[in-house]
Design a protein around this motif. Structure first.
Motif, PDB file in Angstrom:
ATOM      1  N   ALA A   1       6.751  -5.759   6.832  1.00 60.61           N
ATOM      2  CA  ALA A   1       7.940  -4.912   6.985  1.00 60.61           C
ATOM      3  C   ALA A   1       8.766  -5.273   8.210  1.00 60.61           C
ATOM      4  O   ALA A   1       9.989  -5.087   8.211  1.00 60.61           O
TER       5      ALA A   1
ATOM      6  N   ARG B   1      13.004  -5.309   1.666  1.00 67.43           N
ATOM      7  CA  ARG B   1      11.931  -4.518   2.282  1.00 67.43           C
ATOM      8  C   ARG B   1      11.628  -3.205   1.573  1.00 67.43           C
ATOM      9  O   ARG B   1      10.529  -2.671   1.733  1.00 67.43           O
ATOM     10  N   PRO B   2      12.564  -2.630   0.782  1.00 66.94           N
ATOM     11  CA  PRO B   2      12.149  -1.450   0.007  1.00 66.94           C
ATOM     12  C   PRO B   2      10.919  -1.698  -0.865  1.00 66.94           C
ATOM     13  O   PRO B   2      10.171  -0.759  -1.161  1.00 66.94           O
TER      14      PRO B   2
ATOM     15  N   TRP C   1       7.974  -0.579   1.110  1.00 67.58           N
ATOM     16  CA  TRP C   1       7.771   0.877   1.139  1.00 67.58           C
ATOM     17  C   TRP C   1       7.180   1.356  -0.187  1.00 67.58           C
ATOM     18  O   TRP C   1       6.319   2.245  -0.204  1.00 67.58           O
TER      19      TRP C   1
ATOM     20  N   GLY D   1       3.573   0.568  -0.178  1.00 64.34           N
ATOM     21  CA  GLY D   1       2.849   1.512   0.683  1.00 64.34           C
ATOM     22  C   GLY D   1       2.567   2.823  -0.013  1.00 64.34           C
ATOM     23  O   GLY D   1       1.462   3.377   0.091  1.00 64.34           O
ATOM     24  N   GLY D   2       3.561   3.338  -0.746  1.00 66.49           N
ATOM     25  CA  GLY D   2       3.341   4.576  -1.491  1.00 66.49           C
ATOM     26  C   GLY D   2       2.273   4.429  -2.559  1.00 66.49           C
ATOM     27  O   GLY D   2       1.425   5.320  -2.754  1.00 66.49           O
TER      28      GLY D   2
END
Length: 364
Positions: free
Chosen positions: A270, A338-339, A342, A345-346
């Motif tokens: 990230a 980069r989304p 995320w 990660g979720g």
């Protein structure tokens, strides 16, 4: 049995090489490459979850022979198809490939040490993909183009059909349980399958964007290729380590450590780190990926002792592999990918929550 399963799962490793060659030849657009890859992965999941069980546990030989021949024919058909027809051909090829994976899964879930056999299968298939990609690159693609690669895959599929004549005629029946009616997994089994799905979606949502992340970080063009090579070597090491530790560590500890280690790499990706840190994170990510994967099978078996959930594990896994990149594609930007980190990660948090919930509520 292992060879049949290896042939069934070859295309995810070889596909980017061949589909990229088809784009260069003008037979696919960049968008159609993504569609073809996603469609084949999704069809493999459907084949493992539906087509394989449709043959039944007592007709393994005709299932292997028929699916090997069907896959060989579709690989040959891919040599002259183009555009939308080629996408449909690759989607159809995913069905028999998934059924071949279902056959070897039947051996793994019935073995006394399913975690060890799962580790062996994952490690050997990774090595096989590396060997086939290297052989196609050196000996085939330069001389015969992507069509030569599809002909080679057809020959390998035909060899799986021949191997099908040597496997057992059928499997022993799975245990009967009160909470698994009509041959379906138990409710806890479905939760385990959701954990398998989220784990693979987490991994692929990130890894499909490894090259754009490297480019966004300003690395040299060779960095991404080196990262893929390091990750592949680390995957072999991770699968081998999981195989060696099978029976010595619980699935919960091993799987939790693997997910946490892979999730920790997301922090590195990230921040768009320098190339050395990016390469190190790629290696750890690959190691954690293949270290954790074999323990998804004992997770499913403990959640559903009938082992029906474990039989559907490859289907859930492949559907997760297709869904993760699809969801990531919907949220990344043209200049910022980069989304996808995320999202991964979720999905990692969801995976940890599901496996912790299953562990804490298990029957003692």
């Amino acid at each position: 049995m292992l060879w049949i399963g290896i042939v069934g799962v070859l295309f995810p490793g070889v596909g980017p090489l061949l589909l990229g060659g088809l784009e260069a030849a003008g037979r696919l657009t960049a968008t159609e490459i993504g569609l073809a890859g996603m469609a084949e992965l999704a069809a493999m999941g459907i084949g493992a979850a539906l087509l394989g069980p449709a043959f039944g546990a007592k007709r393994l030989r005709p299932a292997a022979v028929a699916c090997g021949c069907f896959l060989a024919a579709l690989n040959l058909a891919s040599t002259f198809a183009h555009d939308g027809l080629l996408v449909l051909t690759r989607a159809a090829a995913g069905l028999p490939a998934g059924a071949l994976i279902w056959i070897v899964t039947g051996m793994i879930v019935r073995s006394p040490r399913p975690d060890r056999w799962s580790g062996i299968y994952l490690t050997v298939q990774t090595l096989a993909q590396l060997v086939v990609v290297s052989a196609l690159t050196v000996f085939v693609i330069g001389r015969f183009g992507p069509n030569g690669g599809f002909i080679a895959l057809a020959a390998l599929a035909a060899s799986a059909a021949l191997a099908g004549a040597l496997i057992p005629r059928g499997w022993a029946a799975l245990p009967q349980t009160d909470d698994a009616p009509k041959g379906l997994p138990s409710p806890r089994g479905w939760v385990a399958l959701l954990a398998v799905f989220c784990f693979q979606a987490f991994i692929l949502a990130l890894w499909i964007y490894a090259e754009p992340l490297s480019r966004q970080a300003g690395h040299p063009a060779t960095t991404a290729g080196l990262a893929f090579s390091i990750s592949l070597a680390a995957q072999v090491a991770g699968g081998s380590t999981a195989t060696a530790l099978a029976g010595r560590m619980s699935w919960f500890v091993s799987l939790t450590l693997g997910v946490i280690a892979a999730a920790a790499c997301l922090v590195v990706f990230a921040v768009l780190p320098p190339a050395p840190a990016f390469l190190a994170a790629s290696g750890l990510f690959g190691f954690a990926w293949l270290f954790a994967s074999p323990f998804l099978t004992p997770l499913a078996i403990e959640a559903d002792p009938s082992r029906r959930a474990a039989l559907l594990g490859p289907g859930a896994s492949l559907l997760g592999c297709a869904t993760g990149p699809l969801l990531a594609a919907l949220i990344v930007g043209e200049h910022d990918v980069r989304p996808a980190v995320w999202l991964a990660g979720g999905l990692a948090i969801a995976t940890l929550a599901l496996i912790c919930g299953l562990h804490l509520t298990r029957h003692r």
